[in-house]
Design a protein around this motif. Structure first.
Motif, PDB file in Angstrom:
ATOM      1  N   UNK A  84      53.967  34.810  45.655  1.00 37.90           N
ATOM      2  CA  UNK A  84      53.346  33.479  45.682  1.00 37.90           C
ATOM      3  C   UNK A  84      53.182  32.851  44.306  1.00 37.90           C
ATOM      4  N   UNK A  85      53.275  33.675  43.244  1.00 37.94           N
ATOM      5  CA  UNK A  85      53.143  33.139  41.889  1.00 37.94           C
ATOM      6  C   UNK A  85      54.404  32.395  41.440  1.00 37.94           C
ATOM      7  N   UNK A  86      55.426  32.350  42.308  1.00 35.92           N
ATOM      8  CA  UNK A  86      56.613  31.556  41.976  1.00 35.92           C
ATOM      9  C   UNK A  86      56.272  30.078  41.843  1.00 35.92           C
ATOM     10  N   UNK A  87      55.142  29.661  42.431  1.00 40.97           N
ATOM     11  CA  UNK A  87      54.733  28.263  42.319  1.00 40.97           C
ATOM     12  C   UNK A  87      54.411  27.883  40.882  1.00 40.97           C
ATOM     13  N   UNK A  88      54.100  28.863  40.039  1.00 36.29           N
ATOM     14  CA  UNK A  88      53.749  28.549  38.658  1.00 36.29           C
ATOM     15  C   UNK A  88      54.904  27.849  37.938  1.00 36.29           C
ATOM     16  N   UNK A  89      56.141  28.226  38.278  1.00 35.95           N
ATOM     17  CA  UNK A  89      57.298  27.575  37.672  1.00 35.95           C
ATOM     18  C   UNK A  89      57.328  26.100  38.039  1.00 35.95           C
ATOM     19  N   UNK A  90      57.099  25.808  39.307  1.00 36.40           N
ATOM     20  CA  UNK A  90      57.157  24.427  39.781  1.00 36.40           C
ATOM     21  C   UNK A  90      55.963  23.613  39.291  1.00 36.40           C
ATOM     22  N   UNK A  91      54.830  24.280  39.109  1.00 36.83           N
ATOM     23  CA  UNK A  91      53.671  23.588  38.536  1.00 36.83           C
ATOM     24  C   UNK A  91      53.991  23.121  37.123  1.00 36.83           C
ATOM     25  N   UNK A  92      54.648  23.991  36.342  1.00 37.97           N
ATOM     26  CA  UNK A  92      55.029  23.613  34.979  1.00 37.97           C
ATOM     27  C   UNK A  92      55.973  22.415  34.991  1.00 37.97           C
ATOM     28  N   UNK A 136      59.301  21.435  46.687  1.00 39.58           N
ATOM     29  CA  UNK A 136      59.119  20.959  48.054  1.00 39.58           C
ATOM     30  C   UNK A 136      59.746  21.926  49.053  1.00 39.58           C
ATOM     31  N   UNK A 137      60.933  22.451  48.747  1.00 37.15           N
ATOM     32  CA  UNK A 137      61.582  23.400  49.650  1.00 37.15           C
ATOM     33  C   UNK A 137      60.875  24.749  49.658  1.00 37.15           C
ATOM     34  N   UNK A 138      60.246  25.109  48.546  1.00 41.32           N
ATOM     35  CA  UNK A 138      59.494  26.359  48.481  1.00 41.32           C
ATOM     36  C   UNK A 138      58.266  26.287  49.381  1.00 41.32           C
ATOM     37  N   UNK A 139      57.608  25.139  49.397  1.00 41.42           N
ATOM     38  CA  UNK A 139      56.441  24.963  50.267  1.00 41.42           C
ATOM     39  C   UNK A 139      56.842  25.088  51.733  1.00 41.42           C
ATOM     40  N   UNK A 140      57.964  24.481  52.091  1.00 39.31           N
ATOM     41  CA  UNK A 140      58.454  24.624  53.460  1.00 39.31           C
ATOM     42  C   UNK A 140      58.772  26.092  53.776  1.00 39.31           C
ATOM     43  N   UNK A 141      59.259  26.827  52.789  1.00 41.10           N
ATOM     44  CA  UNK A 141      59.586  28.240  52.979  1.00 41.10           C
ATOM     45  C   UNK A 141      58.336  29.045  53.317  1.00 41.10           C
ATOM     46  N   UNK A 142      57.236  28.769  52.631  1.00 41.98           N
ATOM     47  CA  UNK A 142      55.997  29.508  52.839  1.00 41.98           C
ATOM     48  C   UNK A 142      55.183  28.983  54.022  1.00 41.98           C
TER      49      UNK A 142
END
Length: 267
Positions: free
Chosen positions: A206-214, A60-66
């Motif tokens: 932007x591929x850092x989201x893959x960690x959070x998807x997992x 959630x904080x990563x989305x706010x960051x982007x």
């Protein structure tokens, strides 16, 4: 009770309170150490840790960051960005309020695992759109829509459900310790994520989201399989259901040789 909930028949709620009072039999509030030592609440503790961990590790904080970069790419003037950011915050507030109306209809478990599934899909698509946002003019607008979908799912699911979960899965004597554990877990993980996230972005972009998807996918599966539904159940009933999961035994019948007596063994 009438002052809080209005006139009506609240006999069932009063009976639940009395049953819980009888179950704890005047026990004093447990400490955090007692919470860790007592095997009877081990599954409740694991469940609370899983759900509270997801609050920080789902991105959630990563989305706010982007969000700022996404809004700029979508053509929103920098002077207007703060209004869009305000809209994102208002969206989270409104969906959290909406969760209060849906939680008794849909159930806690259903809201959690379905919200995590939608959030995982939104993050997956957001990863694609962030990678292609310079390729087509309409891609940044898709990223904006995905951010709002992600925030709405977060408000309807974990943001609203986690507040009441410690109260529902722990009896009164364990609730103070459960809230302390929940708060400490939340802030420690936020601190760790704040330290590591800049390095994750440097390495993965932007591929850092893959960690959070997992994390989202694993959490959705575990909650669907192991979290009991608390809707319409008293605290005593939920506690008994956790005990059944914890102490469930598999029994099988065997007949010893040269013996006529049939014996049942539990493992």
């Amino acid at each position: 009770v009438k002052q809080l909930w209005g006139d009506g028949d609240h006999t069932a709620e009063i009976d639940d309170m009395m049953a819980e009072q009888e179950a704890i039999r005047g026990e004093k509030a447990k400490s955090v150490c007692d919470l860790f030592r007592d095997k009877a609440v081990r599954w409740q503790l694991i469940t609370l840790f899983l759900v509270s961990s997801c609050m920080q590790l789902i991105g959630i904080n990563v989305v706010y960051f982007y969000a700022y970069n996404v809004f700029i790419k979508a053509g929103i003037p920098p002077a207007q960005i703060h209004y869009v950011s305000l809209g994102v915050g208002i969206t989270e507030i409104l969906t959290t309020v909406l969760c209060g109306f849906l939680i008794e209809r849909a159930g806690r478990k259903t809201l959690l695992w379905k919200s995590y599934t939608v959030m995982a899909l939104a993050l997956g698509l957001l990863t694609v759109t962030l990678s292609l946002q310079d390729s087509f003019f309409w891609v940044p607008y898709c990223s904006v829509a995905l951010i709002f979908i992600f925030i709405m799912s977060f408000g309807i699911g974990p943001a609203g459900v986690l507040c009441s979960l410690p109260t529902e899965i722990f009896i009164q004597s364990y609730r103070p310790a459960a809230y302390v554990f929940n708060g400490a877990t939340n802030w420690i993980q936020l601190f760790i994520l704040g330290l590591l996230f800049p390095f994750i972005v440097m390495l993965l972009g932007p591929f850092c989201f893959l960690i959070f998807i997992a994390v989202l996918v694993i959490s959705a599966v575990l909650i669907y399989l192991f979290l009991p539904e608390t809707k319409g159940k008293s605290t005593s009933e939920i506690t008994e259901e956790f005990k059944t999961r914890r102490f469930k035994k598999k029994c099988h019948q065997t007949v010893e040789k040269n013996a006529t007596e049939e014996k049942t063994f539990c493992t």
